[in-house]
Design a protein around this motif. Structure first.
Motif, PDB file in Angstrom:
ATOM      1  N   ASP A 117       8.826  16.003 -12.365  1.00 31.74           N
ATOM      2  CA  ASP A 117       7.672  16.782 -11.950  1.00 31.74           C
ATOM      3  C   ASP A 117       6.578  15.862 -11.408  1.00 31.74           C
ATOM      4  OD1 ASP A 117       6.486  19.564 -11.975  1.00 31.74           O
ATOM      5  OD2 ASP A 117       4.914  18.425 -12.993  1.00 31.74           O
ATOM      6  N   ALA A 118       6.330  14.773 -12.116  1.00 32.39           N
ATOM      7  CA  ALA A 118       5.305  13.822 -11.664  1.00 32.39           C
ATOM      8  C   ALA A 118       5.683  13.220 -10.320  1.00 32.39           C
ATOM      9  CB  ALA A 118       5.115  12.725 -12.710  1.00 32.39           C
ATOM     10  N   ALA A 119       6.966  12.883 -10.159  1.00 33.69           N
ATOM     11  CA  ALA A 119       7.395  12.274  -8.897  1.00 33.69           C
ATOM     12  C   ALA A 119       7.242  13.262  -7.742  1.00 33.69           C
ATOM     13  CB  ALA A 119       8.845  11.811  -8.993  1.00 33.69           C
ATOM     14  N   PHE A 120       7.571  14.527  -7.997  1.00 37.50           N
ATOM     15  CA  PHE A 120       7.425  15.524  -6.926  1.00 37.50           C
ATOM     16  C   PHE A 120       5.954  15.765  -6.603  1.00 37.50           C
ATOM     17  CE2 PHE A 120      11.846  16.940  -7.752  1.00 37.50           C
ATOM     18  CZ  PHE A 120      12.273  16.848  -6.445  1.00 37.50           C
ATOM     19  N   ARG A 121       5.102  15.726  -7.636  1.00 41.18           N
ATOM     20  CA  ARG A 121       3.675  15.858  -7.352  1.00 41.18           C
ATOM     21  C   ARG A 121       3.213  14.716  -6.471  1.00 41.18           C
ATOM     22  NH1 ARG A 121       1.008  19.644 -10.718  1.00 41.18           N
ATOM     23  NH2 ARG A 121       2.495  20.345 -12.281  1.00 41.18           N
ATOM     24  N   GLN A 122       3.747  13.529  -6.748  1.00 35.43           N
ATOM     25  CA  GLN A 122       3.347  12.367  -5.968  1.00 35.43           C
ATOM     26  C   GLN A 122       3.814  12.497  -4.526  1.00 35.43           C
ATOM     27  OE1 GLN A 122       1.384  10.479  -7.485  1.00 35.43           O
ATOM     28  NE2 GLN A 122       0.976   9.086  -5.776  1.00 35.43           N
ATOM     29  N   LEU A 123       4.944  13.188  -4.344  1.00 34.33           N
ATOM     30  CA  LEU A 123       5.486  13.358  -3.001  1.00 34.33           C
ATOM     31  C   LEU A 123       4.448  13.975  -2.059  1.00 34.33           C
ATOM     32  CD1 LEU A 123       8.118  13.041  -1.392  1.00 34.33           C
ATOM     33  CD2 LEU A 123       8.706  15.371  -2.022  1.00 34.33           C
ATOM     34  N   GLU A 124       3.624  14.859  -2.631  1.00 29.68           N
ATOM     35  CA  GLU A 124       2.543  15.467  -1.864  1.00 29.68           C
ATOM     36  C   GLU A 124       1.676  14.379  -1.240  1.00 29.68           C
ATOM     37  OE1 GLU A 124       1.491  18.915  -4.391  1.00 29.68           O
ATOM     38  OE2 GLU A 124      -0.509  18.507  -3.590  1.00 29.68           O
ATOM     39  N   THR A 125       1.234  13.450  -2.078  1.00 27.68           N
ATOM     40  CA  THR A 125       0.387  12.357  -1.609  1.00 27.68           C
ATOM     41  C   THR A 125       1.122  11.504  -0.590  1.00 27.68           C
ATOM     42  OG1 THR A 125      -0.345  12.316  -3.879  1.00 27.68           O
ATOM     43  CG2 THR A 125      -1.174  10.580  -2.462  1.00 27.68           C
ATOM     44  N   VAL A 126       2.402  11.208  -0.898  1.00 31.19           N
ATOM     45  CA  VAL A 126       3.171  10.332  -0.014  1.00 31.19           C
ATOM     46  C   VAL A 126       3.305  10.955   1.370  1.00 31.19           C
ATOM     47  CG1 VAL A 126       5.467   9.350   0.368  1.00 31.19           C
ATOM     48  CG2 VAL A 126       4.450   9.286  -1.899  1.00 31.19           C
ATOM     49  N   ARG A 127       3.659  12.237   1.397  1.00 33.71           N
ATOM     50  CA  ARG A 127       3.868  12.891   2.688  1.00 33.71           C
ATOM     51  C   ARG A 127       2.571  13.018   3.468  1.00 33.71           C
ATOM     52  NH1 ARG A 127       8.037  17.903   1.772  1.00 33.71           N
ATOM     53  NH2 ARG A 127       9.945  16.661   1.670  1.00 33.71           N
ATOM     54  N   VAL A 128       1.502  13.431   2.776  1.00 31.56           N
ATOM     55  CA  VAL A 128       0.231  13.598   3.472  1.00 31.56           C
ATOM     56  C   VAL A 128      -0.243  12.251   4.010  1.00 31.56           C
ATOM     57  CG1 VAL A 128      -2.203  14.116   3.116  1.00 31.56           C
ATOM     58  CG2 VAL A 128      -0.447  15.679   2.271  1.00 31.56           C
ATOM     59  N   ASP A 129      -0.052  11.205   3.211  1.00 24.60           N
ATOM     60  CA  ASP A 129      -0.443   9.865   3.636  1.00 24.60           C
ATOM     61  C   ASP A 129       0.344   9.466   4.884  1.00 24.60           C
ATOM     62  OD1 ASP A 129      -1.752   7.211   3.023  1.00 24.60           O
ATOM     63  OD2 ASP A 129       0.364   6.630   3.007  1.00 24.60           O
ATOM     64  N   LEU A 130       1.635   9.739   4.874  1.00 24.87           N
ATOM     65  CA  LEU A 130       2.464   9.404   6.023  1.00 24.87           C
ATOM     66  C   LEU A 130       2.012  10.185   7.255  1.00 24.87           C
ATOM     67  CD1 LEU A 130       5.079   7.950   7.018  1.00 24.87           C
ATOM     68  CD2 LEU A 130       6.210  10.128   6.644  1.00 24.87           C
ATOM     69  N   LEU A 131       1.740  11.457   7.046  1.00 29.83           N
ATOM     70  CA  LEU A 131       1.303  12.295   8.162  1.00 29.83           C
ATOM     71  C   LEU A 131       0.003  11.754   8.741  1.00 29.83           C
ATOM     72  CD1 LEU A 131       2.092  14.789   9.680  1.00 29.83           C
ATOM     73  CD2 LEU A 131       0.781  16.158   8.076  1.00 29.83           C
ATOM     74  N   SER A 133       0.839  -1.200   0.000  1.00 26.22           N
ATOM     75  CA  SER A 133       0.000   0.000   0.000  1.00 26.22           C
ATOM     76  C   SER A 133       0.881   1.260   0.000  1.00 26.22           C
ATOM     77  CB  SER A 133      -0.964  -0.027   1.184  1.00 26.22           C
ATOM     78  OG  SER A 133      -0.565   0.847   2.198  1.00 26.22           O
ATOM     79  N   ILE A 134       2.021   1.196   0.682  1.00 24.10           N
ATOM     80  CA  ILE A 134       2.933   2.356   0.663  1.00 24.10           C
ATOM     81  C   ILE A 134       3.511   2.543  -0.726  1.00 24.10           C
ATOM     82  CG2 ILE A 134       5.185   3.150   1.485  1.00 24.10           C
ATOM     83  CD1 ILE A 134       4.398   1.990   4.213  1.00 24.10           C
ATOM     84  N   LEU A 135       3.904   1.431  -1.365  1.00 28.15           N
ATOM     85  CA  LEU A 135       4.478   1.527  -2.713  1.00 28.15           C
ATOM     86  C   LEU A 135       3.439   2.044  -3.704  1.00 28.15           C
ATOM     87  CD1 LEU A 135       6.598  -1.744  -2.754  1.00 28.15           C
ATOM     88  CD2 LEU A 135       7.443   0.600  -2.674  1.00 28.15           C
ATOM     89  N   THR A 136       2.178   1.631  -3.509  1.00 26.05           N
ATOM     90  CA  THR A 136       1.130   2.097  -4.405  1.00 26.05           C
ATOM     91  C   THR A 136       0.974   3.613  -4.301  1.00 26.05           C
ATOM     92  OG1 THR A 136       0.032   0.047  -3.867  1.00 26.05           O
ATOM     93  CG2 THR A 136      -1.229   1.635  -5.131  1.00 26.05           C
ATOM     94  N   THR A 137       1.066   4.109  -3.070  1.00 26.54           N
ATOM     95  CA  THR A 137       0.951   5.558  -2.889  1.00 26.54           C
ATOM     96  C   THR A 137       2.088   6.288  -3.581  1.00 26.54           C
ATOM     97  OG1 THR A 137       0.485   4.837  -0.652  1.00 26.54           O
ATOM     98  CG2 THR A 137       0.308   7.177  -1.089  1.00 26.54           C
ATOM     99  N   ALA A 138       3.266   5.635  -3.642  1.00 31.36           N
ATOM    100  CA  ALA A 138       4.444   6.329  -4.159  1.00 31.36           C
ATOM    101  C   ALA A 138       4.467   6.394  -5.683  1.00 31.36           C
ATOM    102  CB  ALA A 138       5.709   5.641  -3.652  1.00 31.36           C
ATOM    103  N   GLN A 139       3.639   5.593  -6.358  1.00 28.80           N
ATOM    104  CA  GLN A 139       3.707   5.536  -7.826  1.00 28.80           C
ATOM    105  C   GLN A 139       2.689   6.483  -8.452  1.00 28.80           C
ATOM    106  OE1 GLN A 139       5.786   4.159 -10.049  1.00 28.80           O
ATOM    107  NE2 GLN A 139       4.516   5.225 -11.531  1.00 28.80           N
ATOM    108  N   PRO A 140       3.161   7.523  -9.165  1.00 32.75           N
ATOM    109  CA  PRO A 140       2.205   8.431  -9.798  1.00 32.75           C
ATOM    110  C   PRO A 140       1.476   7.749 -10.953  1.00 32.75           C
ATOM    111  CG  PRO A 140       4.461   9.123 -10.252  1.00 32.75           C
ATOM    112  CD  PRO A 140       4.542   7.921  -9.377  1.00 32.75           C
ATOM    113  N   ARG A 141       0.259   8.213 -11.193  1.00 28.94           N
ATOM    114  CA  ARG A 141      -0.514   7.670 -12.313  1.00 28.94           C
ATOM    115  C   ARG A 141      -1.097   8.804 -13.140  1.00 28.94           C
ATOM    116  NH1 ARG A 141      -0.870   4.830  -8.160  1.00 28.94           N
ATOM    117  NH2 ARG A 141      -0.577   2.585  -8.157  1.00 28.94           N
ATOM    118  N   THR A 142      -0.437   9.935 -13.120  1.00 26.73           N
ATOM    119  CA  THR A 142      -0.988  11.114 -13.778  1.00 26.73           C
ATOM    120  C   THR A 142      -0.605  11.137 -15.258  1.00 26.73           C
ATOM    121  OG1 THR A 142       1.013  12.284 -13.168  1.00 26.73           O
ATOM    122  CG2 THR A 142      -0.865  12.507 -11.705  1.00 26.73           C
TER     123      THR A 142
END
Lengths: 551, 569
Positions: B94-108, B18-27
């Motif tokens: 750019d896509a990876a950094f956008r995904q970082l938003e999701t990853v960090r918020v999810d972690l928080l 589930s963590i890896l899924t969050t880390a992979q962008p699909r945009t």
């Protein structure tokens, strides 16, 4: 960031690095031969077939081609093997070298830094060298060997192509430097912003408990989102520039191959060149650029490794500026008993005295307390007695001067503010430096240190893990008491021994120390606790050098 | 209080996934990145193919017009390679950094219910920094694992198809060689290095332990004549690690060597397949330039897929980062952490005591025995109670029960209301905690106060700083905008405690718990600090936790914690 391709200090401090470079160079020469042989055999096969020679006739060349590929594969494997082993050896060599240096610089030097930081540098920090050895140095070696040889071979075949390549090759480092500088400019402009944004993430995680106490944790989700969004826009601004360097690398390499191909093609059409020469040049041209491209691509990985190694080099350089302890003259008599006398002792770490000169005598059988406000230099004074802090004035034991060195003082038992316990059992710690361990004495020392409830068999983790602060402190005291009893040390020195103890335990500890003093030991305690001063036979006051403003 | 077992327990693969899924962008941006990457890599292959075609065709001396397409192609592909590669990197990052938003918020989101007591605590307290670098490492999943794999597979497939148009036999050889290279390179290398990797981790840890032990105790080791022994332990750990690394080095080159070997074999096979098929000599339909293309394309394809072994090793690192994150921040909150929330609204009974604990027992996550049992503890409104006891006795545990960081059995009433029936936020608006090590954010003094009450004016902030004895200090430092440094590095232990209390006063907690405010303060300043803190607290209810001296007259009474037990008064 100015990174020299190869730091000469690496070769000076790590002998295995020289060996690595030499074997790497040998492999590089063999690799060059393979590249030339492969391109030549391939040219022979293709042109031969086009000229109408049947497969059967060309089979020996095809077989040789496979053989060369096999050798090339073996060389690639050897290069990686060499890199991994070289990295492991150099890391080990630097690690042990730095440990030697730290030992010579002494605990006084280490106190000015964080020992955990040095440990990290020697542990994980050194791993940054892995990429330097596996990705950067081998390519650098190849760039030095393969590129010139290939260019010369091309020159012999077709000087026009060689000119294209010779003109383009220098563009690569020039572009890399220019774009590197541009990146630096952008980065410097964004540095503060980027630092704030990345610390915002760390701060939110670190302060989560505090945020929960104040009911602010839910709002952090939106804040985190916006921080990360800003972080992305700012970082992308830097990356847009720094990616240009790889763009320039690729462009220079592929354009010059294209130029070679087109010019060769046009000369083949008018018949001024043979196909074999053209094809051979075409196959070799990318090989001239490949190592340089790899060096460029792995430049950052290398820079990180060099930075880690540089921290280690700095420590190794520092030891050269300090002189070693003078050897002990043969037959020198050293006192092992009598009072400890300090005359005008002051400590100076090289930035001015940190302690007003102190004169005092600590007599056997007496319990003396050194008192004074925090920051007055009480611990520095102990450092002078221990030999860890550079001092002026004289330290004498039994009327004989004590040499200033960071060697063990056989007449002294000491424990510092931090107990600094080592991995092992409580008994291992209490009997540190003594072999064999006297179990009865260990128990006795623990009892005197007001720690009757601590079992000698209890295990102690790194940095005293498994013990509470008060327990660790008392194990440290028991260690000094054991040494006092075991080595008949005339002086026992304790720095803030009761800072983590409650009143009852402190009182029992003072009973134990009084018993030791009655046995003829000079007990010296640094403390400003009223209960400790109340039990002293004498009090030495240490006043701060400058009256600091109250905090 | 050790929770080490949780840091070594196995993690469920579902959590890791589930963590890896969050880390992979699909945009769409990410897809463009992959497309650009494939186009860039194809350009590399096409540059080789068109150059080979151009040269061999030119040697047949056709009219120059017949070559112009090839000339244009060579130049276009040369430009395209660099150009699309640049676009690819921009789009992918750019896509990876956008995904970082999701990853960090999810972690928080995962961490919020866990903090602070549900986070597995490691001995060296490096949890936070390792968590942050592990989250950063997750960005490598799209950038260094998925992207190169997709590019390699895409380019290999297209190249095999193009070669198949010219010579199906050569194409089959190329496909087989690619598969074989990966089978050997990845499977064999994984076998060798995975087992070495397992033995390496404990050896690395042992070396770090030995180094910390030696360097952290160097003064003691020298003073006790045990320096040599300590040094030998480090040397032994270093030797063991170096030997293991040397052993593992046998596996490192396998993948690259396999690629190199099979690329040669693919080229040789293309010759064997192509030469008999030449239209000039053999019975086939292959032209001379065609032969050059099918022979040279494999070289370029293997250059592209050389990124696969790197992707595999990046994958290993990403996965272990994801495992560490899953271990530190599990989705399921341990039962010991307070999660039960009531919905009853706050209605204080004026006659009831401020705090009342009856038969309360609490444990730290993963611990076997309770860390604290309180048979009875009552604190009246406005009372000042000292909670004393040796370190490790359970004083901080009590503080964490009071602010509901830890769940409990038994009854805990706040002004007569059972806290279980109240929302956690409600409890925390009544009881405030000044932590043993107050967390200061790397911002200005103002920001460090404002989050306690966002509407506070500068006047109010200065006033509260004055009350905690920091008025002159702030003025000397240049006012509310002066910074406190990273984790409060520019602030002394005592000043940090005062700032923490100032926050609590701004928030106006009726009950304040001060957890060892003098723990990180020079002992001779401790008395004055305690006096100032309690004076500033005014008539609030105060629980002062301390193990050391407390000057007389500051508290109304003292309660002792002995080995995790508060006995009835």
């Amino acid at each position: 960031m100015t990174v020299r391709p190869l730091d000469p200090r690496l070769l000076r401090y790590a002998v295995s690095a020289r060996w690595f470079l030499l074997s790497g160079a040998a492999l590089g020469v063999a690799t060059t031969a393979c590249i030339l042989a492969f391109a030549w055999l391939l040219t022979v096969c293709i042109t031969g077939a086009i000229d109408g020679r049947p497969l059967a006739e060309l089979l020996p060349q095809v077989g040789l081609l496979v053989a060369v590929a096999g050798i090339r594969a073996a060389l690639v494997y050897g290069q990686d093997l060499l890199a991994a082993r070289g990295a492991a050896r150099v890391k080990s060599e630097l690690r042990l070298g730095v440990l030697d240096a730290v030992r010579r610089l002494g605990p006084g030097w280490l106190a000015g830094r964080s020992s955990a930081r040095v440990a990290t540098l020697l542990g994980r920090g050194m791993d940054a060298l892995d990429d330097y050895f596996s990705k950067y140095l081998p390519q650098l070696i190849l760039a030095v060997i393969v590129t010139p040889v290939v260019v010369v071979v091309i020159l012999l075949q077709d000087w026009v192509s060689a000119i294209f390549i010779v003109v383009t090759l220098p563009l690569i480092p020039i572009f890399m430097i220019l774009i590197g500088l541009a990146t630096q400019v952008v980065q410097r402009r964004q540095w503060a912003v980027l630092g704030d944004l990345s610390s915002g993430f760390v701060d939110t995680l670190g302060g989560l408990a505090t945020l929960k106490i104040f009911g602010r944790e839910r709002r952090q989700i939106d804040r985190m989102r916006s921080i990360t969004r800003d972080y992305r826009t700012q970082t992308m601004r830097v990356l847009r520039v720094s990616f240009l360097s790889s763009f320039a690398l690729e462009l220079a390499a592929s354009l010059s191959v294209a130029l070679v191909a087109v010019s060769v093609g046009l000369r083949l059409v008018d018949g001024s060149m043979a196909l074999s020469a053209g094809l051979f040049v075409l196959l070799l041209a990318p090989e001239a650029f490949l190592p340089l491209r790899q060096v460029g691509a792995n430049f950052h990985a290398a820079a990180e490794g060099v930075a880690a190694a540089e921290d280690a080099f700095d420590i190794l350089d520092a030891v050269k500026t300090t002189q070693a302890d003078a050897p002990v003259p043969a037959g020198e008599r050293v006192a092992t008993s009598g009072p400890l006398r300090l005359t005008d002792v002051s400590v100076d770490y090289g930035r001015g005295a940190v302690l007003a000169p102190i004169s005092a005598e600590f007599a056997p059988g007496r319990l003396t307390v050194i008192a004074g406000p925090s920051g007055a230099g009480k611990s520095s004074l102990l450092g002078a007695v221990l030999g860890f802090a550079p001092h002026t004035g004289t330290v004498e034991l039994g009327g004989m001067p004590v040499r200033s060195s960071t060697e063990e003082r056989p007449w002294l038992a000491w424990t510092g503010q931090r107990p600094s316990l080592v991995l092992g059992s409580v008994a291992d710690n209490v009997a540190l430096g003594s072999d064999p361990v006297d179990a009865v004495r260990v128990r006795h020392a623990l009892n005197l240190a007001a720690a009757p409830e601590i079992s000698p068999d209890l295990s102690v983790g790194v940095a005293g893990a498994g013990l509470s602060g008060g327990q660790a402190q008392r194990v440290g005291i028991a260690r000094a008491i054991y040494r006092t009893l075991d080595r008949r040390c005339p002086v026992l020195l304790l720095d803030e021994p009761s800072s983590a103890l409650d009143h009852d335990t402190e009182a029992r500890l003072l009973d134990g120390l009084r018993a030791l003093a009655d046995g003829g030991t000079a007990v010296v305690i640094v403390s400003h606790r009223a209960a400790v001063i109340g039990r002293a036979d004498a009090v030495v006051r240490v006043e701060p050098m400058i009256l600091a403003a109250a905090s | 209080m050790s929770t080490d077992r949780r840091t070594t327990a196995p993690v469920s693969s579902r959590e890791v996934r589930s963590i890896l899924t969050t880390a992979q962008p699909r945009t769409a941006g990410w897809v463009w990145g992959v497309v650009f990457g494939i186009v860039a890599a194809l350009s590399t292959v096409a540059l080789m193919a068109t150059s080979a075609y151009l040269i061999t065709r030119a040697s047949e001396q056709p009219p120059i017009l017949h070559l112009s397409m090839a000339v244009v192609g060579v130049r276009a592909f040369a430009l395209g390679r660099a150009f699309f590669r640049y676009l690819e990197r921009l789009a992918a990052h750019d896509a990876a950094f956008r995904q970082l938003e999701t990853v960090r918020v999810d972690l928080l989101r995962r961490l919020i219910p866990l903090a602070p007591d549900g986070l597995g605590r490691t001995r060296r307290g490096s949890l936070l920094s390792s968590l942050v670098s592990d989250v950063d490492e997750l960005q490598n999943l799209p950038l260094r694992v998925v992207q190169p794999l997709l590019t390699s597979v895409g380019v290999a497939a297209i190249a095999v198809w193009v070669v198949a148009l010219l010579s199906p036999t050569a194409a089959a050889g190329l496909a087989l060689a690619l598969v074989a290279a990966f089978a050997v390179g990845i499977l064999v290398a994984r076998r060798v290095s995975a087992s070495a990797e397992r033995t390496l981790a404990p050896k690395r840890a042992a070396l770090v332990d030995a180094l910390l032990d030696y360097l952290g105790s160097l003064d003691v080791l020298i003073a006790y004549g045990a320096e040599e022994t300590g040094r030998r332990k480090v040397e032994a750990a270093d030797r063991a690690l170096t030997r293991a690394l040397t052993g593992r080095s046998l596996g490192t080159g396998i993948a690259a060597a396999a690629l190199s070997l099979f690329s040669g074999i693919a080229v040789a096979w293309s010759l064997v397949a192509g030469i008999p098929a030449l239209s000039t000599t053999g019975g086939g339909s292959l032209s001379g330039p065609g032969l050059a293309v099918i022979v040279l394309v494999p070289l370029a394809v293997f250059e592209v897929v050389a990124s696969v072994p790197l992707a595999v090793s990046a994958w290993r690192q990403v996965r272990s980062s994801a495992e560490r994150i899953a271990r530190v921040a599990p989705e399921n909150v341990p039962a010991e952490i307070s999660v039960g929330e009531g919905t009853r609204s706050w209605k204080a009974e004026p006659a009831a005591p401020a705090i009342e604990l009856r038969g309360v027992s609490t444990s730290w996550p993963g611990a076997v025995s309770p860390a604290l049992t309180v048979s009875s503890l009552t604190v009246a409104h406005g009372e000042r109670v000292l909670i004393e006891g040796a370190s490790g006795a359970g004083k901080t545990t009590l503080a964490h029960v009071l602010v509901r960081f830890l769940d409990h059995t038994g009854t805990y009433r706040l002004s007569g209301q059972d806290v279980r029936e109240l929302p956690v936020e409600q409890v925390r608006s009544v009881v405030g905690l000044c932590e043993q090590i107050p967390y200061l954010f790397d911002e200005s003094v103002r920001q460090n106060l404002l989050f306690a009450r966002e509407t506070a004016t500068d006047g109010e902030l200065l006033n509260v700083l004055d009350r905690v004895g920091l008025g002159d200090w702030v003025a000397a430092r240049g006012g509310l905008d002066s910074r406190v440094g990273e984790r409060g590095a520019l602030v002394s232990g005592g000043q940090a405690q005062r700032i923490a209390l100032a926050r609590a006063l701004l928030r106006n907690f009726p009950v304040i718990v001060l957890d060892e405010p003098t723990a990180n303060v020079e002992a001779d300043l401790a008395g004055a600090l305690l006096r100032d803190l309690l004076r500033a607290s005014g008539d609030r209810t105060v629980l002062l936790i301390s193990h050391g001296d407390v000057p007389a007259g500051l508290v109304d009474r003292a309660v002792r914690v002995v080995d995790g037990v508060i006995a009835p008064a």
